[in-house]
Scaffold this motif. Sequence first.
Motif, PDB file in Angstrom:
ATOM      1  N   TYR A  25      61.804  37.815  28.873  1.00 57.91           N
ATOM      2  CA  TYR A  25      61.110  37.434  27.643  1.00 57.91           C
ATOM      3  C   TYR A  25      59.645  37.222  27.967  1.00 57.91           C
ATOM      4  CZ  TYR A  25      60.987  35.575  22.886  1.00 57.91           C
ATOM      5  OH  TYR A  25      60.758  35.398  21.544  1.00 57.91           O
ATOM      6  N   GLY A  26      58.744  37.889  27.233  1.00 58.83           N
ATOM      7  CA  GLY A  26      57.338  37.913  27.591  1.00 58.83           C
ATOM      8  C   GLY A  26      56.457  37.072  26.688  1.00 58.83           C
ATOM      9  N   VAL A  27      55.517  36.352  27.296  1.00 66.08           N
ATOM     10  CA  VAL A  27      54.556  35.537  26.548  1.00 66.08           C
ATOM     11  C   VAL A  27      53.180  35.629  27.201  1.00 66.08           C
ATOM     12  CG1 VAL A  27      56.295  33.873  25.771  1.00 66.08           C
ATOM     13  CG2 VAL A  27      55.056  33.441  27.895  1.00 66.08           C
ATOM     14  N   TRP A  28      52.148  35.500  26.366  1.00 64.45           N
ATOM     15  CA  TRP A  28      50.782  35.280  26.843  1.00 64.45           C
ATOM     16  C   TRP A  28      50.523  33.780  26.809  1.00 64.45           C
ATOM     17  CZ3 TRP A  28      47.351  38.682  28.854  1.00 64.45           C
ATOM     18  CH2 TRP A  28      47.619  40.050  28.699  1.00 64.45           C
ATOM     19  N   TYR A  29      49.854  33.262  27.846  1.00 64.40           N
ATOM     20  CA  TYR A  29      49.621  31.821  27.879  1.00 64.40           C
ATOM     21  C   TYR A  29      48.355  31.478  28.648  1.00 64.40           C
ATOM     22  CZ  TYR A  29      51.232  31.256  32.766  1.00 64.40           C
ATOM     23  OH  TYR A  29      51.363  31.305  34.135  1.00 64.40           O
ATOM     24  N   ILE A  30      47.919  30.240  28.444  1.00 64.21           N
ATOM     25  CA  ILE A  30      46.803  29.660  29.198  1.00 64.21           C
ATOM     26  C   ILE A  30      47.391  28.697  30.223  1.00 64.21           C
ATOM     27  CG2 ILE A  30      44.811  28.121  29.079  1.00 64.21           C
ATOM     28  CD1 ILE A  30      44.395  29.164  26.187  1.00 64.21           C
ATOM     29  N   PRO A  31      47.184  28.916  31.512  1.00 64.68           N
ATOM     30  CA  PRO A  31      47.676  27.960  32.509  1.00 64.68           C
ATOM     31  C   PRO A  31      46.833  26.685  32.502  1.00 64.68           C
ATOM     32  CG  PRO A  31      46.396  29.683  33.577  1.00 64.68           C
ATOM     33  CD  PRO A  31      46.478  30.068  32.126  1.00 64.68           C
ATOM     34  N   ILE A  32      47.483  25.563  32.749  1.00 73.84           N
ATOM     35  CA  ILE A  32      46.777  24.293  32.881  1.00 73.84           C
ATOM     36  C   ILE A  32      46.434  24.123  34.354  1.00 73.84           C
ATOM     37  CG2 ILE A  32      46.850  21.812  32.495  1.00 73.84           C
ATOM     38  CD1 ILE A  32      46.974  23.473  29.936  1.00 73.84           C
ATOM     39  N   GLN A  96      35.758  40.977  27.055  1.00 74.70           N
ATOM     40  CA  GLN A  96      34.880  40.288  28.013  1.00 74.70           C
ATOM     41  C   GLN A  96      34.636  38.837  27.559  1.00 74.70           C
ATOM     42  OE1 GLN A  96      31.354  42.682  28.658  1.00 74.70           O
ATOM     43  NE2 GLN A  96      32.489  44.201  29.829  1.00 74.70           N
ATOM     44  N   LEU A  97      35.728  38.135  27.396  1.00 70.14           N
ATOM     45  CA  LEU A  97      35.673  36.762  26.898  1.00 70.14           C
ATOM     46  C   LEU A  97      34.975  35.834  27.880  1.00 70.14           C
ATOM     47  CD1 LEU A  97      39.344  36.598  25.634  1.00 70.14           C
ATOM     48  CD2 LEU A  97      37.333  36.398  24.169  1.00 70.14           C
ATOM     49  N   SER A  98      34.239  34.880  27.332  1.00 67.22           N
ATOM     50  CA  SER A  98      33.621  33.832  28.145  1.00 67.22           C
ATOM     51  C   SER A  98      34.580  32.651  28.282  1.00 67.22           C
ATOM     52  CB  SER A  98      32.327  33.358  27.495  1.00 67.22           C
ATOM     53  OG  SER A  98      31.391  34.407  27.406  1.00 67.22           O
ATOM     54  N   ARG A  99      34.389  31.875  29.325  1.00 63.08           N
ATOM     55  CA  ARG A  99      35.186  30.664  29.507  1.00 63.08           C
ATOM     56  C   ARG A  99      34.920  29.688  28.355  1.00 63.08           C
ATOM     57  NH1 ARG A  99      34.469  29.437  36.034  1.00 63.08           N
ATOM     58  NH2 ARG A  99      35.302  31.455  36.729  1.00 63.08           N
ATOM     59  N   ASP A 174      39.607  17.081  28.238  1.00 62.46           N
ATOM     60  CA  ASP A 174      39.030  18.419  28.236  1.00 62.46           C
ATOM     61  C   ASP A 174      39.900  19.353  29.076  1.00 62.46           C
ATOM     62  OD1 ASP A 174      36.432  20.072  27.724  1.00 62.46           O
ATOM     63  OD2 ASP A 174      36.866  20.329  29.857  1.00 62.46           O
ATOM     64  N   ILE A 175      40.226  20.532  28.527  1.00 64.26           N
ATOM     65  CA  ILE A 175      41.018  21.530  29.245  1.00 64.26           C
ATOM     66  C   ILE A 175      40.150  22.769  29.474  1.00 64.26           C
ATOM     67  CG2 ILE A 175      43.119  22.914  29.264  1.00 64.26           C
ATOM     68  CD1 ILE A 175      44.235  21.063  27.097  1.00 64.26           C
ATOM     69  N   PRO A 176      39.684  23.013  30.679  1.00 67.77           N
ATOM     70  CA  PRO A 176      38.905  24.231  30.934  1.00 67.77           C
ATOM     71  C   PRO A 176      39.810  25.460  30.908  1.00 67.77           C
ATOM     72  CG  PRO A 176      39.244  22.997  32.976  1.00 67.77           C
ATOM     73  CD  PRO A 176      39.810  22.156  31.876  1.00 67.77           C
ATOM     74  N   VAL A 177      39.366  26.502  30.231  1.00 69.58           N
ATOM     75  CA  VAL A 177      40.117  27.752  30.143  1.00 69.58           C
ATOM     76  C   VAL A 177      39.340  28.834  30.881  1.00 69.58           C
ATOM     77  CG1 VAL A 177      41.151  29.458  28.616  1.00 69.58           C
ATOM     78  CG2 VAL A 177      41.072  27.046  27.919  1.00 69.58           C
ATOM     79  N   ASN A 178      39.850  29.221  32.036  1.00 70.13           N
ATOM     80  CA  ASN A 178      39.183  30.197  32.892  1.00 70.13           C
ATOM     81  C   ASN A 178      39.924  31.523  32.985  1.00 70.13           C
ATOM     82  OD1 ASN A 178      37.289  28.151  33.633  1.00 70.13           O
ATOM     83  ND2 ASN A 178      38.807  27.345  35.075  1.00 70.13           N
ATOM     84  N   ARG A 179      41.195  31.545  32.544  1.00 66.67           N
ATOM     85  CA  ARG A 179      41.987  32.767  32.669  1.00 66.67           C
ATOM     86  C   ARG A 179      43.124  32.757  31.662  1.00 66.67           C
ATOM     87  NH1 ARG A 179      46.029  31.957  37.476  1.00 66.67           N
ATOM     88  NH2 ARG A 179      46.292  29.701  37.468  1.00 66.67           N
ATOM     89  N   LEU A 180      43.581  33.952  31.335  1.00 62.94           N
ATOM     90  CA  LEU A 180      44.728  34.153  30.458  1.00 62.94           C
ATOM     91  C   LEU A 180      45.803  34.861  31.268  1.00 62.94           C
ATOM     92  CD1 LEU A 180      42.821  35.645  27.368  1.00 62.94           C
ATOM     93  CD2 LEU A 180      43.114  33.226  27.973  1.00 62.94           C
ATOM     94  N   MET A 181      47.059  34.522  31.020  1.00 59.89           N
ATOM     95  CA  MET A 181      48.143  35.089  31.800  1.00 59.89           C
ATOM     96  C   MET A 181      49.179  35.732  30.880  1.00 59.89           C
ATOM     97  SD  MET A 181      47.173  34.118  34.842  1.00 59.89           S
ATOM     98  CE  MET A 181      48.610  34.741  35.716  1.00 59.89           C
ATOM     99  N   HIS A 198      50.423  39.560  34.756  1.00 57.17           N
ATOM    100  CA  HIS A 198      49.044  40.026  34.604  1.00 57.17           C
ATOM    101  C   HIS A 198      48.120  38.824  34.377  1.00 57.17           C
ATOM    102  CE1 HIS A 198      50.139  44.283  34.370  1.00 57.17           C
ATOM    103  NE2 HIS A 198      51.125  43.907  33.595  1.00 57.17           N
ATOM    104  N   GLU A 199      46.885  38.958  34.833  1.00 56.67           N
ATOM    105  CA  GLU A 199      45.884  37.899  34.664  1.00 56.67           C
ATOM    106  C   GLU A 199      44.592  38.502  34.126  1.00 56.67           C
ATOM    107  OE1 GLU A 199      44.937  34.546  37.661  1.00 56.67           O
ATOM    108  OE2 GLU A 199      43.461  36.105  38.098  1.00 56.67           O
ATOM    109  N   ILE A 200      44.006  37.840  33.144  1.00 56.90           N
ATOM    110  CA  ILE A 200      42.704  38.212  32.624  1.00 56.90           C
ATOM    111  C   ILE A 200      41.730  37.075  32.982  1.00 56.90           C
ATOM    112  CG2 ILE A 200      41.323  38.774  30.582  1.00 56.90           C
ATOM    113  CD1 ILE A 200      43.482  40.814  31.017  1.00 56.90           C
ATOM    114  N   ARG A 201      40.740  37.357  33.825  1.00 57.77           N
ATOM    115  CA  ARG A 201      39.741  36.361  34.213  1.00 57.77           C
ATOM    116  C   ARG A 201      38.623  36.322  33.171  1.00 57.77           C
ATOM    117  NH1 ARG A 201      40.305  32.464  38.355  1.00 57.77           N
ATOM    118  NH2 ARG A 201      41.966  33.211  39.714  1.00 57.77           N
TER     119      ARG A 201
END
Length: 203
Positions: A25-32, A96-99, A174-181, A198-201
Amino acid sequence: MTTPTAVSPLTTADYQKWHKGRRHYGVWYIPIDDDKVVAYCQSLRDELGELFADNYRRQWHITLFVNGFYVDNRQYDDDFDECILTNQINDLQNLQLSRFHLTTQNLGSFINCAYVGVKMHPALMQIRQHLGNHHQEIAPLTYTPHITLGLYRHAFDYDAVINRLNSVATTALDIPVNRLMFATFDATDLQGKLYNQHEIRLK
């Protein structure tokens, strides 16, 4: 919507009618990734431990988009394949998303789990829109950004659960978002780990 009288507990059932023999089962997520936020979420899980089923092993994360079952050949409405995933990855890379940063909010509850709320951010909606350009999301119509604390162990009275959650002191972090998984999990193990694919920086 009618308020439920009780929450839905995790069971030992195989959920065969749901997964139909499909495993991934596949999901896109933001890691903490922030240690302070991780410690905060863990402290909340510990404080509310009487509500939760044992053996929750999923990493701390914020779900972005639910793709569904990752298969070679699509057959059901909740299937997706490599072509769809590749298009999603290419689209996010081209953005080309910014943090950016998110903020924790009060606790809340879905029918099956308690969570830490996360304040909505324009970047979340932008990401979801681009993912949705290639695939219909398999999820509720309303997106609620959140960090799951745990799945319920019993069919507790719903109002009692809400009162318990409201009794817990919360902090806006505050939750910094630096990558998408993009990740998958075993559909026969609803508390199991996310396996990153997969990882998107972010810039």
